[in-house]
Design a protein around this motif. Structure first.
Motif, PDB file in Angstrom:
ATOM      1  N   GLY A  64       0.786  -1.159  -0.001  1.00 24.86           N
ATOM      2  CA  GLY A  64       0.054   0.090   0.070  1.00 24.86           C
ATOM      3  C   GLY A  64       0.829   1.216   0.136  1.00 24.86           C
ATOM      4  O   GLY A  64       2.140   1.180  -0.074  1.00 24.86           O
ATOM      5  N   SER A  65       0.182   2.367   0.298  1.00 27.93           N
ATOM      6  CA  SER A  65       0.980   3.672   0.200  1.00 27.93           C
ATOM      7  C   SER A  65       2.098   3.764   1.177  1.00 27.93           C
ATOM      8  O   SER A  65       3.222   4.138   1.130  1.00 27.93           O
ATOM      9  N   ASN A  66       1.601   3.216   2.129  1.00 29.26           N
ATOM     10  CA  ASN A  66       2.329   3.183   3.602  1.00 29.26           C
ATOM     11  C   ASN A  66       2.895   2.087   4.265  1.00 29.26           C
ATOM     12  O   ASN A  66       3.540   1.767   5.270  1.00 29.26           O
ATOM     13  N   LYS A  67       2.305   0.998   3.749  1.00 34.20           N
ATOM     14  CA  LYS A  67       2.441  -0.365   4.061  1.00 34.20           C
ATOM     15  C   LYS A  67       2.967  -1.329   3.317  1.00 34.20           C
ATOM     16  O   LYS A  67       2.873  -1.138   1.998  1.00 34.20           O
ATOM     17  N   GLN A  94      11.352   7.660   4.204  1.00 31.87           N
ATOM     18  CA  GLN A  94      12.029   6.912   3.032  1.00 31.87           C
ATOM     19  C   GLN A  94      12.969   6.042   3.254  1.00 31.87           C
ATOM     20  O   GLN A  94      13.477   5.385   2.263  1.00 31.87           O
ATOM     21  N   HIS A  95      13.712   5.774   4.513  1.00 27.51           N
ATOM     22  CA  HIS A  95      14.891   5.102   4.799  1.00 27.51           C
ATOM     23  C   HIS A  95      14.811   4.010   5.649  1.00 27.51           C
ATOM     24  O   HIS A  95      15.438   3.395   6.176  1.00 27.51           O
ATOM     25  N   THR A  96      13.437   3.816   6.305  1.00 24.01           N
ATOM     26  CA  THR A  96      13.206   3.079   7.418  1.00 24.01           C
ATOM     27  C   THR A  96      11.789   2.349   7.246  1.00 24.01           C
ATOM     28  O   THR A  96      10.870   2.790   7.098  1.00 24.01           O
ATOM     29  N   LEU A  97      11.997   0.979   7.176  1.00 23.19           N
ATOM     30  CA  LEU A  97      10.889   0.143   7.463  1.00 23.19           C
ATOM     31  C   LEU A  97      10.526  -0.215   8.933  1.00 23.19           C
ATOM     32  O   LEU A  97      11.570  -0.412   9.473  1.00 23.19           O
ATOM     33  N   HIS A  98       9.398  -0.145   9.402  1.00 24.92           N
ATOM     34  CA  HIS A  98       9.174  -0.410  10.753  1.00 24.92           C
ATOM     35  C   HIS A  98       8.249  -1.790  10.810  1.00 24.92           C
ATOM     36  O   HIS A  98       7.091  -1.953  10.144  1.00 24.92           O
ATOM     37  N   ILE A  99       8.658  -2.893  11.461  1.00 25.34           N
ATOM     38  CA  ILE A  99       8.141  -3.923  11.556  1.00 25.34           C
ATOM     39  C   ILE A  99       6.788  -3.710  12.698  1.00 25.34           C
ATOM     40  O   ILE A  99       7.153  -3.724  13.835  1.00 25.34           O
ATOM     41  N   ALA A 100       5.767  -3.976  12.121  1.00 24.25           N
ATOM     42  CA  ALA A 100       4.338  -3.826  13.039  1.00 24.25           C
ATOM     43  C   ALA A 100       4.283  -5.099  13.702  1.00 24.25           C
ATOM     44  O   ALA A 100       3.820  -5.255  14.892  1.00 24.25           O
ATOM     45  N   ASP A 101       4.298  -6.050  13.039  1.00 23.07           N
ATOM     46  CA  ASP A 101       3.952  -7.515  13.642  1.00 23.07           C
ATOM     47  C   ASP A 101       4.427  -8.769  12.708  1.00 23.07           C
ATOM     48  O   ASP A 101       4.614  -8.389  11.327  1.00 23.07           O
ATOM     49  N   ILE A 102       4.737  -9.808  13.203  1.00 24.96           N
ATOM     50  CA  ILE A 102       5.131 -11.135  12.604  1.00 24.96           C
ATOM     51  C   ILE A 102       4.194 -11.887  12.904  1.00 24.96           C
ATOM     52  O   ILE A 102       4.237 -12.389  14.111  1.00 24.96           O
ATOM     53  N   GLU A 124      16.656  -3.580  -1.937  1.00 27.15           N
ATOM     54  CA  GLU A 124      16.064  -3.210  -3.413  1.00 27.15           C
ATOM     55  C   GLU A 124      15.582  -1.843  -3.331  1.00 27.15           C
ATOM     56  O   GLU A 124      15.650  -0.935  -4.390  1.00 27.15           O
ATOM     57  N   GLU A 125      14.922  -1.343  -2.083  1.00 22.78           N
ATOM     58  CA  GLU A 125      14.462   0.102  -2.148  1.00 22.78           C
ATOM     59  C   GLU A 125      15.124   0.961  -1.492  1.00 22.78           C
ATOM     60  O   GLU A 125      14.957   2.041  -1.207  1.00 22.78           O
ATOM     61  N   ASN A 126      16.504   0.767  -1.171  1.00 17.26           N
ATOM     62  CA  ASN A 126      17.633   1.524  -0.482  1.00 17.26           C
ATOM     63  C   ASN A 126      17.172   1.803   0.705  1.00 17.26           C
ATOM     64  O   ASN A 126      17.255   2.860   1.099  1.00 17.26           O
ATOM     65  N   ILE A 127      16.303   1.027   1.395  1.00 12.74           N
ATOM     66  CA  ILE A 127      15.844   1.158   2.967  1.00 12.74           C
ATOM     67  C   ILE A 127      17.229   0.960   3.586  1.00 12.74           C
ATOM     68  O   ILE A 127      17.791  -0.053   3.749  1.00 12.74           O
ATOM     69  N   GLN A 128      17.367   1.937   4.563  1.00  7.94           N
ATOM     70  CA  GLN A 128      18.685   1.914   5.407  1.00  7.94           C
ATOM     71  C   GLN A 128      18.672   1.184   6.767  1.00  7.94           C
ATOM     72  O   GLN A 128      19.634   0.540   7.285  1.00  7.94           O
ATOM     73  N   SER A 129      17.659   1.005   7.244  1.00  5.15           N
ATOM     74  CA  SER A 129      17.257   0.378   8.563  1.00  5.15           C
ATOM     75  C   SER A 129      15.812  -0.258   8.655  1.00  5.15           C
ATOM     76  O   SER A 129      14.748   0.189   8.044  1.00  5.15           O
ATOM     77  N   ILE A 130      15.643  -1.081   9.370  1.00  2.78           N
ATOM     78  CA  ILE A 130      14.533  -1.925   9.851  1.00  2.78           C
ATOM     79  C   ILE A 130      14.468  -1.730  11.190  1.00  2.78           C
ATOM     80  O   ILE A 130      15.206  -2.252  11.914  1.00  2.78           O
ATOM     81  N   THR A 131      13.212  -1.214  11.811  1.00  2.76           N
ATOM     82  CA  THR A 131      13.028  -1.338  13.190  1.00  2.76           C
ATOM     83  C   THR A 131      11.819  -2.004  13.699  1.00  2.76           C
ATOM     84  O   THR A 131      11.098  -2.212  12.706  1.00  2.76           O
ATOM     85  N   GLY A 132      11.617  -2.035  14.981  1.00  2.16           N
ATOM     86  CA  GLY A 132      10.293  -2.660  15.537  1.00  2.16           C
ATOM     87  C   GLY A 132      10.281  -2.761  16.960  1.00  2.16           C
ATOM     88  O   GLY A 132      11.502  -2.223  17.579  1.00  2.16           O
TER      89      GLY A 132
END
Length: 169
Positions: A64-67, A94-102, A124-132
């Motif tokens: 989605g647009s933000n998910k 634009q640089h961070t994905l946040h894990i909402a749930d697994i 692939e999307e040049n995201i520099q960090s993943i947080t949660g």
């Protein structure tokens, strides 16, 4: 029984086992094809992979647009519109994905397969960090979560007193 008789028996048993394995694989491939056809009607299929136990899974996504949600379906059974495992993320910026749930059944290897693909997407999307976040509701299995995230190269900080934590990759 002679040595030759034992070897012949082992060879026959081996052939029967191989035939059973091939038959099972053929059924699984047919089911995988059918599952992929159904999944592709509503989602983007990303890949086919195997879990740590050797089971085949179809990896697919919904963006989605933000998910961004990555899901998997275990090909040991027909697809009936529901995933067997999913990782839900949101774009913090634009640089961070946040894990909402697994979500998914424990100890099947689904989380590790999903984590592999969310990291690939980040690259692939040049995201520099993943947080949660690790929430209070997670504290009944916090040690398992800590092990899981560390296994996937995340820094894990846990506040046992406040029963919360955070992860960063």
């Amino acid at each position: 029984m002679t040595q030759i008789g034992i070897l012949e028996r082992e060879e026959i048993r081996g052939k029967d086992e191989i035939k059973q394995e091939l038959d099972a694989l053929e059924i699984q491939l047919f089911r995988m094809q059918e599952n992929m056809r159904k999944i592709a009607k509503k989602n983007e299929i990303i890949s086919i992979d195997q879990t740590k136990h050797g089971g085949w899974v179809v990896i697919y996504a919904s963006k989605g647009s933000n998910k961004y949600q990555i899901m998997l379906h275990d090909c040991s059974k027909p697809y009936r519109g529901k995933w067997d495992g999913a990782i839900e993320t949101t774009y913090k910026d634009q640089h961070t994905l946040h894990i909402a749930d697994i979500k998914g059944e424990e100890n099947k290897g689904y989380g590790s397969v999903l984590m592999k693909y969310i990291k690939e997407i980040a690259d692939e999307e040049n995201i520099q960090s993943i947080t949660g976040d690790i929430a209070k509701r997670d504290f009944d299995h916090v040690e398992r979560l800590k092990h899981f995230y560390r296994k996937h190269d995340f820094d894990v900080k846990i506040d046992y007193e406040e029963q919360c934590g955070e992860i960063v990759w």
